[in-house]
Motif scaffolding. Structure first.
Motif, PDB file in Angstrom:
ATOM      1  N   LEU A  44       0.710  -1.357  -0.019  1.00 17.67           N
ATOM      2  CA  LEU A  44       0.050   0.093   0.097  1.00 17.67           C
ATOM      3  C   LEU A  44       1.122   1.197   0.003  1.00 17.67           C
ATOM      4  O   LEU A  44       0.430   2.361   0.448  1.00 17.67           O
ATOM      5  CB  LEU A  44      -0.915  -0.021   1.314  1.00 17.67           C
ATOM      6  N   MET A  45       1.922   1.019  -0.345  1.00 19.84           N
ATOM      7  CA  MET A  45       2.899   2.082  -0.495  1.00 19.84           C
ATOM      8  C   MET A  45       2.271   3.287  -1.451  1.00 19.84           C
ATOM      9  O   MET A  45       2.179   2.738  -2.558  1.00 19.84           O
ATOM     10  CB  MET A  45       4.424   1.849  -0.620  1.00 19.84           C
ATOM     11  N   PRO A  46       2.332   4.739  -1.249  1.00 22.95           N
ATOM     12  CA  PRO A  46       1.909   5.285  -2.187  1.00 22.95           C
ATOM     13  C   PRO A  46       2.928   5.478  -3.553  1.00 22.95           C
ATOM     14  O   PRO A  46       4.057   5.033  -3.628  1.00 22.95           O
ATOM     15  CB  PRO A  46       2.031   6.559  -1.705  1.00 22.95           C
ATOM     16  N   GLU A  47       2.242   5.885  -4.585  1.00 20.37           N
ATOM     17  CA  GLU A  47       2.862   5.910  -5.959  1.00 20.37           C
ATOM     18  C   GLU A  47       3.741   7.120  -5.837  1.00 20.37           C
ATOM     19  O   GLU A  47       5.020   6.808  -6.454  1.00 20.37           O
ATOM     20  CB  GLU A  47       2.001   6.109  -7.016  1.00 20.37           C
ATOM     21  N   PHE A  54      -1.597   8.789   4.199  1.00 23.71           N
ATOM     22  CA  PHE A  54      -3.051   9.321   3.917  1.00 23.71           C
ATOM     23  C   PHE A  54      -3.023  10.926   4.362  1.00 23.71           C
ATOM     24  O   PHE A  54      -2.280  11.152   5.227  1.00 23.71           O
ATOM     25  CB  PHE A  54      -4.143   8.644   4.572  1.00 23.71           C
ATOM     26  N   LYS A  88      -9.930  -2.142  -3.491  1.00 24.92           N
ATOM     27  CA  LYS A  88      -8.601  -2.843  -3.800  1.00 24.92           C
ATOM     28  C   LYS A  88      -8.577  -3.429  -4.822  1.00 24.92           C
ATOM     29  O   LYS A  88      -7.972  -3.270  -6.082  1.00 24.92           O
ATOM     30  CB  LYS A  88      -8.005  -3.292  -2.542  1.00 24.92           C
ATOM     31  N   LYS A 129      -8.220   6.717   1.926  1.00 27.24           N
ATOM     32  CA  LYS A 129      -7.120   7.769   1.310  1.00 27.24           C
ATOM     33  C   LYS A 129      -5.657   6.791   0.972  1.00 27.24           C
ATOM     34  O   LYS A 129      -5.239   6.938   0.283  1.00 27.24           O
ATOM     35  CB  LYS A 129      -7.099   8.830   2.245  1.00 27.24           C
ATOM     36  N   LEU A 171      -5.516   3.699   0.302  1.00 28.76           N
ATOM     37  CA  LEU A 171      -5.535   2.856  -0.855  1.00 28.76           C
ATOM     38  C   LEU A 171      -5.518   3.895  -2.022  1.00 28.76           C
ATOM     39  O   LEU A 171      -4.992   3.523  -3.133  1.00 28.76           O
ATOM     40  CB  LEU A 171      -6.921   2.119  -1.019  1.00 28.76           C
ATOM     41  N   ASN A 218      -3.969   6.611  -2.362  1.00 29.70           N
ATOM     42  CA  ASN A 218      -2.607   7.232  -2.613  1.00 29.70           C
ATOM     43  C   ASN A 218      -1.853   5.842  -3.216  1.00 29.70           C
ATOM     44  O   ASN A 218      -1.205   6.397  -4.200  1.00 29.70           O
ATOM     45  CB  ASN A 218      -2.006   7.466  -1.170  1.00 29.70           C
ATOM     46  N   LYS A 219      -2.293   4.737  -2.902  1.00 29.31           N
ATOM     47  CA  LYS A 219      -1.556   3.850  -3.288  1.00 29.31           C
ATOM     48  C   LYS A 219      -1.908   3.537  -4.994  1.00 29.31           C
ATOM     49  O   LYS A 219      -1.027   3.395  -5.781  1.00 29.31           O
ATOM     50  CB  LYS A 219      -2.110   2.399  -2.663  1.00 29.31           C
ATOM     51  N   TYR A 220      -2.966   3.671  -5.221  1.00 27.87           N
ATOM     52  CA  TYR A 220      -3.541   3.602  -6.633  1.00 27.87           C
ATOM     53  C   TYR A 220      -3.691   4.859  -7.294  1.00 27.87           C
ATOM     54  O   TYR A 220      -4.921   4.832  -8.159  1.00 27.87           O
ATOM     55  CB  TYR A 220      -4.426   2.717  -6.906  1.00 27.87           C
ATOM     56  N   ALA A 221      -3.038   6.056  -6.934  1.00 26.40           N
ATOM     57  CA  ALA A 221      -3.385   7.328  -7.635  1.00 26.40           C
ATOM     58  C   ALA A 221      -3.668   7.274  -8.908  1.00 26.40           C
ATOM     59  O   ALA A 221      -4.390   8.285  -9.337  1.00 26.40           O
ATOM     60  CB  ALA A 221      -2.224   8.175  -6.875  1.00 26.40           C
ATOM     61  N   SER A 222      -2.734   6.712  -9.680  1.00 22.98           N
ATOM     62  CA  SER A 222      -2.942   6.878 -10.988  1.00 22.98           C
ATOM     63  C   SER A 222      -4.007   5.812 -11.802  1.00 22.98           C
ATOM     64  O   SER A 222      -4.482   6.200 -12.925  1.00 22.98           O
ATOM     65  CB  SER A 222      -1.462   6.453 -11.827  1.00 22.98           C
ATOM     66  N   ARG A 223      -4.450   5.013 -11.020  1.00 22.10           N
ATOM     67  CA  ARG A 223      -5.597   4.422 -11.676  1.00 22.10           C
ATOM     68  C   ARG A 223      -6.989   4.813 -11.054  1.00 22.10           C
ATOM     69  O   ARG A 223      -7.657   4.413 -11.816  1.00 22.10           O
ATOM     70  CB  ARG A 223      -5.245   2.776 -10.983  1.00 22.10           C
TER      71      ARG A 223
END
Lengths: 459, 160
Positions: free
Chosen positions: A334-337, A378, B20, B70, B72, B74-79
């Motif tokens: 879950l590391m941010p991009e 977050f 997810k 949030k 999640l 951030n993790k998949y921000a581009s998707r």
């Protein structure tokens, strides 16, 4: 003077002023109205009398007599006077005769009407233009009714003001007493609380008012005070215990060794025991020193850009060096991009120390079972979660875990001093972060640490 | 046209598994996510007069769920192109159909074994409506989260 009395007096004075002002203004306006009214009546009488007496018109004479008889009832001490206005003649004689000021006559001649009051008798004068010349008509009468009315009104008002102010005085004292009852209660209760009975709390009212807020604030202060007191007490007893254990060993070892002559080997053994105990002692004092330093935040630490994921890998490396059997798994799922969301402002050494403490605790208390370290972000926070499946912390003891030297009842078989977690919390606090520990006995512990992001942008 | 995925939610972190999955299945494209919660509105005239969608959603949300969402995102921000939470309060299938077309939904994700918890007494399950709709429905299965110490806390998001 007590605030209660002060408030009561102020309240009473305000009420009194209002009541008196009302009374005076009522009296003033009513009396003015009553005088004006009476003068008007006198003037009308003057007009009618003048028409009847001076004009001598046959047709209207009968009617005027009738009006006077029927509708203008004789006033007490009513008198009429007629004076012919002749050019060059003043009214000095007439004025003297009636005991009236000359200015009164002059105002009647000039403006057409005038009024004068002498004691109880009221005078109203008008200028009458008759067939055979101009006259000054003066009507005088005593205003018994008006005077009586005003006396009556004055008495009523004075009695009313006295009664109302007595009532206001009573109400203001009751009111201020009522207002200050909760404050007095709080004072009495707080007086009872001393260092012997810090567990006592103030009663909290259900209504969310100012007094309730005060009680809640007081209770919070007491909570903190009690915790600080307990911590202090625990700290001293624990610290002296922790420090005395190695000291006792050192002293005992030395005494036994010195009791008779030993072989070379025995001396070496005994000295190495002493050395290891002394080292332990040094470790404890060092970490105590560190704890004190971070707790005070007196020395300004150098804060710089720290990348959280990098820090976690460094921590893992350190743990690998200390304990090769560890199974630390870093979960980056879950590391941010964006790497921007991983950078915080902090002191790398301190953060490293804090996280190493947490991760090594997780390894230690789970007998090297897998430990997961996860990272995510977050809002403006980086959050690191360290999860183990170890012995856990008994629920009742969770609130003491940040006390220096506190050790949970189920970890006696593990080595440790109970300084790691308080130290970690101090470091986290220094970085304006938060630490949360949740645990289930024999199932594991999850530590969640969050730090505010440093807002570093890629450049 | 961008895909818009409807995800029923009960505001528990476990239910974010669907989010997810949706994000993972998006791969290189970016998708719109609509979190939907079934909630019958109050019958009280005052509640209806002063009804506010934002307030209603805010009341249902809890801090940890928001934070987990949030993380999640951030993790998949581009998707994830857009993300929002909607309340469905209809009674009939056609109302649900309307709700879907109004939100431009292209597909629906449902859990296979996980059963939604009722957040409030007026909450209801959207799954029967979703199955009866003409939209493509995909069922997702995941391993139930054991009763860990961090259950219902933010840290649970790392277990899903």
């Amino acid at each position: 003077m007590k605030t209660q009395t002060k408030i009561a007096l102020i309240f009473f004075l305000i009420s009194l002023a209002t009541i008196v002002l009302l009374g005076v203004s009522v009296y003033f306006f009513i009396s003015r109205y009553s005088f004006t009214d009476f003068y008007k009546r006198l003037e009308i009488r003057g007009v009618v009398t003048a028409k009847a007496e001076l004009d001598h018109e046959e047709a209207s004479q009968a009617v005027l007599q009738e009006v006077r008889a029927l509708h203008l009832e004789k006033l007490p001490e009513e008198k009429e006077y007629f004076f012919r206005i002749e050019p060059g003649v003043t009214f000095g004689k007439a004025a003297e005769e009636l005991d009236l000021p000359l200015s009164f006559f002059n105002s009647v001649v000039e403006t057409g009407s005038g009024t004068h009051q002498a004691g109880d008798i009221f005078f109203a004068g008008i200028r009458h233009t008759g067939k055979d010349g101009n006259y000054v008509v003066i009507v005088s009468a005593a205003n018994h009714f008006g005077t009586q009315l005003m006396t009556y009104l004055r008495n009523i008002l004075i009695a009313g003001i006295i009664t109302a102010s007595a009532f206001a005085l009573f109400v203001s004292f009751v009111f201020s007493r009522q207002v200050f009852t909760p404050v007095r209660k709080i004072t009495d209760r707080v007086k009872e609380i001393s260092s012997q009975n810090l567990h006592m709390r103030l009663e909290q009212s259900k209504v969310n008012d100012e007094i309730g807020g005060l009680a809640v604030t007081f209770n919070n202060v007491l909570d903190r005070l009690e915790t600080a007191f307990e911590t202090q007490n625990n700290f001293i007893s624990n610290a002296s215990h922790e420090l005395s254990t190695p000291l006792t060993t050192i002293i005992g070892e030395a005494e036994v060794t010195l009791s008779k002559t030993r072989t070379q080997q025995e001396y070496t053994d005994s000295l190495s025991t002493i050395l290891s105990e002394a080292e332990r002692l040094e470790k404890i004092t060092k970490s105590l020193l560190f704890l004190a330093q971070t707790g005070f935040a007196g020395k300004a630490q150098k804060f710089d850009k720290v990348r959280m994921d990098q820090l976690l890998w460094d921590v893992k490396e350190t743990i690998d060096k200390i304990n090769s059997k560890n199974k630390v798994h870093i979960n980056t799922s879950l590391m941010p991009e964006s790497p921007e969301q991983l950078k915080i402002k902090g002191n790398e050494q301190l953060l490293h120390l804090a996280l190493t403490n947490l991760v090594s605790n997780a390894c230690k208390y789970s007998n090297n079972q897998p430990v997961t370290v996860s990272i995510g972000t977050f809002d403006d926070k980086v959050i690191v979660v360290i999860k183990d499946t170890g012995v856990g912390i008994p629920e009742a003891e969770l609130k003491f875990i940040y006390d220096p030297f506190f050790r949970a009842s189920n970890v006696t078989e593990y080595e440790g001093y109970g300084i790691g977690l308080p130290l970690t919390r101090n470091i986290v606090r220094l970085h304006e972060g938060e630490i949360q520990v949740s645990s289930q006995l024999n199932k594991g512990t999850t530590v969640q640490v969050s730090f505010p992001l440093g807002h570093y942008t890629l450049s | 046209m961008k895909r818009t995925v409807l995800i029923p939610t009960d505001f528990t972190i476990e239910s974010l598994n669907l989010l997810k999955y949706a994000a993972q299945s998006a791969e290189s494209e970016s998708i719109n996510l609509v979190l939907a919660h079934g909630l019958h509105l109050s019958d009280s005239i005052f509640d209806l007069l002063f009804f506010s969608r934002t307030e209603t959603v805010e009341k249902l949300l809890n801090e940890d769920f928001e934070a987990a969402g949030k993380i999640l995102r951030n993790k998949y921000a581009s998707r994830i192109n857009s993300f929002r939470i909607e309340i469905f309060s209809g009674f009939t299938q056609s109302a649900f159909q309307n709700f879907l077309s109004g939100n431009r939904v292209t597909e629906i994700l449902l859990p296979k074994t996980y059963s939604f918890k009722a957040v409030t007494q007026r909450s209801f399950d959207l799954a029967p409506f979703a199955r009866a709709s003409k939209y493509p429905v995909k069922e997702v299965d995941w391993q139930a989260i054991p009763n860990a110490p961090e259950k219902n806390k933010l840290a649970e998001v790392f277990l899903i």
